[in-house]
Design a protein around this motif. Structure first.
Motif, PDB file in Angstrom:
ATOM      1  N   ARG A 145      47.474 143.856  10.605  1.00 15.08           N
ATOM      2  CA  ARG A 145      48.869 143.717  11.008  1.00 15.08           C
ATOM      3  C   ARG A 145      49.026 142.521  11.945  1.00 15.08           C
ATOM      4  NH1 ARG A 145      50.901 145.526   6.768  1.00 15.08           N
ATOM      5  NH2 ARG A 145      50.155 147.600   6.222  1.00 15.08           N
ATOM      6  N   ASP A 146      50.289 142.152  12.215  1.00 17.88           N
ATOM      7  CA  ASP A 146      50.572 140.948  12.990  1.00 17.88           C
ATOM      8  C   ASP A 146      50.434 141.189  14.485  1.00 17.88           C
ATOM      9  OD1 ASP A 146      51.004 139.209  10.866  1.00 17.88           O
ATOM     10  OD2 ASP A 146      53.091 139.826  10.636  1.00 17.88           O
ATOM     11  N   THR A 147      49.258 141.659  14.866  1.00 18.69           N
ATOM     12  CA  THR A 147      48.909 141.753  16.281  1.00 18.69           C
ATOM     13  C   THR A 147      47.503 141.197  16.448  1.00 18.69           C
ATOM     14  OG1 THR A 147      47.883 143.947  16.167  1.00 18.69           O
ATOM     15  CG2 THR A 147      50.275 143.861  16.504  1.00 18.69           C
ATOM     16  N   ALA A 148      47.275 140.633  17.614  1.00 20.82           N
ATOM     17  CA  ALA A 148      45.953 140.073  17.868  1.00 20.82           C
ATOM     18  C   ALA A 148      44.870 141.137  17.766  1.00 20.82           C
ATOM     19  CB  ALA A 148      45.925 139.416  19.247  1.00 20.82           C
ATOM     20  N   GLU A 149      45.181 142.346  18.246  1.00 21.02           N
ATOM     21  CA  GLU A 149      44.195 143.419  18.229  1.00 21.02           C
ATOM     22  C   GLU A 149      43.827 143.812  16.806  1.00 21.02           C
ATOM     23  OE1 GLU A 149      46.361 143.161  21.917  1.00 21.02           O
ATOM     24  OE2 GLU A 149      47.061 143.448  19.855  1.00 21.02           O
ATOM     25  N   SER A 150      44.817 143.902  15.912  1.00 21.36           N
ATOM     26  CA  SER A 150      44.551 144.295  14.536  1.00 21.36           C
ATOM     27  C   SER A 150      43.733 143.241  13.797  1.00 21.36           C
ATOM     28  CB  SER A 150      45.873 144.534  13.794  1.00 21.36           C
ATOM     29  OG  SER A 150      45.631 144.883  12.446  1.00 21.36           O
ATOM     30  N   VAL A 151      44.103 141.968  13.975  1.00 27.54           N
ATOM     31  CA  VAL A 151      43.357 140.890  13.300  1.00 27.54           C
ATOM     32  C   VAL A 151      41.907 140.876  13.763  1.00 27.54           C
ATOM     33  CG1 VAL A 151      43.144 138.394  13.029  1.00 27.54           C
ATOM     34  CG2 VAL A 151      45.395 139.468  12.888  1.00 27.54           C
TER      35      VAL A 151
END
Length: 409
Positions: free
Chosen positions: A225-231
Motif C-alpha cells: 500500500r501507499d505507505t512507507a511502512e507497507s512498502v
C-alpha cells in the motif's frame, strides 16, 4: 535521462551466471547447461539393421535379381533385444528386424519386400552391396563425444538425446529467484472486491508469468500500500532472491514511495530514468544485498520494459547471452509515421505477410500505455530511435517480436 542502450549496459553489468546445480534428466527441460553433455556410450553400440529383412553376406547375393533369385538357408532370427548368437556362413541368412544386431558373418540386409521365405529357405530377389541397410556401431555418436554444449537451453529433443547417451544427471545453472512486488492503494487482486477508486492488478501476475516462461522462479510478494511502512515490510520478502522487481511507485509523484523508502534502506541507484516510450520511469540499483529493478505502473509500460530489461537479466543469470543470436528483424511499414522526439519509441503493432512473402508491420492507431487489450493483440514492437525522421509506407523498420520466441523460453 539515459538511453535504452546505456540503461541495458548498466543493468546487465550487475549480473553474472548463477552457480551450477545437478538435476535429474526428467527435470532438465528448459534449463541451461552449465557443463557440456558428453556421451557415456556409443550409439548404436553394435552394427544394427536399418530395415526389416534378411541379414546376408553380400557376396552370396551378388547375382540375385527378381527373375533369378538366390536361395539361402534360413538359420535363425535377430530381433531388437534378442540377438542371433551364431555366425552366418556361406549360403545362409538370418531373419532380422529394424534395430536388431547384425549377426557375425553378415555384412548387409536385404529388405523383406525383395525376399520370399518358407520355413527353411529364403529366396533373395535383389543384389545388395556390403553395408546396405546397416547402421554401423557409432553411426549416431561415440562414447566421449560432446553432444550438447555448455550454455544451451534444453529442448525436448535435447532431453531425448541425453537419455540416449545414458546421461541421467545434468549440471545446469540454478533458476533465478525473482521477487515481484506491486505497489499502490488503487489496485486489488483479481477476484477481490473493488473499492470505488480501485482497478484490478495485472502487472505482478504478468511479470511472474514472464519470469516463469524465461526459466526463473517467481515469488509474488503481493501488493504494498501507499505507505512507507507497507512498502518496506513487503520489500523485505525479497531476502534471499536474486532480484527484486517492483511495479509502480518508481516515478516522482507524491504517492510514488518506492525510491524514497528503499533509499532509507541503503538503496543505491545506477538508473533512475530512461529516454524511452513507454516506460520512462525505470530505476535500477541495489536494495541492500538484492538487486532492484523498478518498473513503471502503467501495464503496457511494465510489459515493454520487462521485455527490454528483465528478460535479458534472466537470460544472463542462466548463462545465456542477453539476447537471442539472431540479428535485428525488419519489416515493411504499412503506414506513415511522424518524426520521433528525444525518447526511443516502442510502438505496438501487428504483422502480416505480403504478396512477396515479406513481413508488413502496422502500428495500432492508439498507443496509450494503459491499453492492455491492444498489447495482448500485438505481434511485435516497432523500435524507433530517438529523433528518427518521418517514415513513409514501404520503408523498412526494426521490430521486436512478441510471438514466436520474444516472451518464450
Amino acid at each position: 535521462m539515459i538511453s535504452v542502450a546505456e540503461a541495458r549496459t548498466r543493468i546487465l553489468a550487475a549480473f553474472a551466471a548463477l552457480p551450477a546445480e545437478t538435476v535429474a534428466l526428467p527435470d532438465a527441460l528448459g534449463r541451461v547447461l552449465a557443463e557440456p553433455v558428453v556421451a557415456r556410450l556409443t550409439q548404436p553400440p553394435f552394427d544394427a539393421a536399418a530395415m526389416d529383412g534378411w541379414a546376408v553376406r553380400a557376396a552370396d547375393v551378388a547375382e540375385a535379381c527378381a527373375d533369378h533369385p538366390v536361395t539361402l538357408r534360413r538359420i535363425g532370427e535377430s530381433a531388437a533385444g534378442h540377438a542371433f548368437s551364431s555366425r552366418v556362413g556361406p549360403g545362409e541368412a538370418v531373419r532380422i528386424f529394424t534395430g536388431a544386431p547384425l549377426p557375425a558373418g553378415a555384412d548387409a540386409v536385404v529388405m523383406q519386400e525383395d525376399c520370399t521365405a518358407d520355413a527353411h529357405t529364403v529366396r533373395i530377389g535383389r543384389a545388395v552391396a556390403a553395408g546396405r541397410f546397416v547402421r554401423h556401431a557409432g553411426f549416431d555418436f561415440a562414447a566421449g563425444q560432446e553432444l550438447l554444449p555448455k550454455g544451451r537451453r534444453l529442448t525436448a529433443r535435447d532431453v531425448a538425446l541425453a537419455a540416449g547417451a545414458n546421461v541421467p544427471w545434468l549440471a545446469v545453472h540454478r533458476r533465478p529467484r525473482v521477487a515481484v512486488l506491486a505497489t499502490g492503494d488503487e489496485i486489488a487482486l483479481p477476484g477481490d472486491p473493488l473499492g470505488p477508486s480501485q482497478i484490478v492488478s495485472t502487472n505482478a501476475l504478468g511479470l511472474c508469468a514472464l519470469v516463469t516462461t524465461q526459466g526463473g522462479v517467481a515469488h509474488n510478494l503481493g501488493i504494498a500500500r501507499d505507505t512507507a511502512e507497507s512498502v518496506a515490510a513487503m520489500a523485505a520478502g525479497a531476502a534471499g532472491c536474486d532480484l527484486l522487481v517492483t511495479t509502480g511507485g518508481a516515478a516522482q509523484g507524491d504517492y510514488d514511495l518506492v525510491r524514497d523508502v528503499l533509499a532509507d534502506k541503503g538503496v543505491s541507484l545506477d538508473v533512475h530514468a530512461i529516454a524511452m516510450r513507454p516506460g520512462k520511469a525505470v530505476m535500477f540499483g541495489r536494495a541492500g544485498s538484492v538487486p532492484l529493478l523498478g518498473l513503471p505502473g502503467n501495464p503496457v509500460s511494465t510489459g515493454v520494459t520487462a521485455l527490454l530489461f528483465l528478460r535479458p537479466v534472466l537470460r544472463v543469470l542462466q548463462g545465456l547471452p542477453p539476447d537471442e543470436d539472431a540479428g535485428p528483424v525488419r519489416a515493411r511499414l504499412a503506414v506513415a509515421l511522424k518524426a520521433n522526439d528525444r525518447r526511443e519509441d516502442y510502438l505496438r503493432a501487428t504483422l502480416a505477410t505480403g504478396a512477396d512473402g515479406g513481413l508488413t508491420v502496422t502500428p495500432f492507431a492508439r498507443q496509450d500505455s494503459a491499453l492492455t487489450s491492444l498489447y495482448a493483440r500485438a505481434d511485435c514492437l516497432i523500435r524507433r530511435a530517438a529523433h528518427a525522421p518521418p517514415a513513409s509506407p514501404g520503408e523498412m523498420v526494426e521490430i521486436l517480436s512478441l510471438s514466436g520466441g520474444a516472451l518464450n523460453p
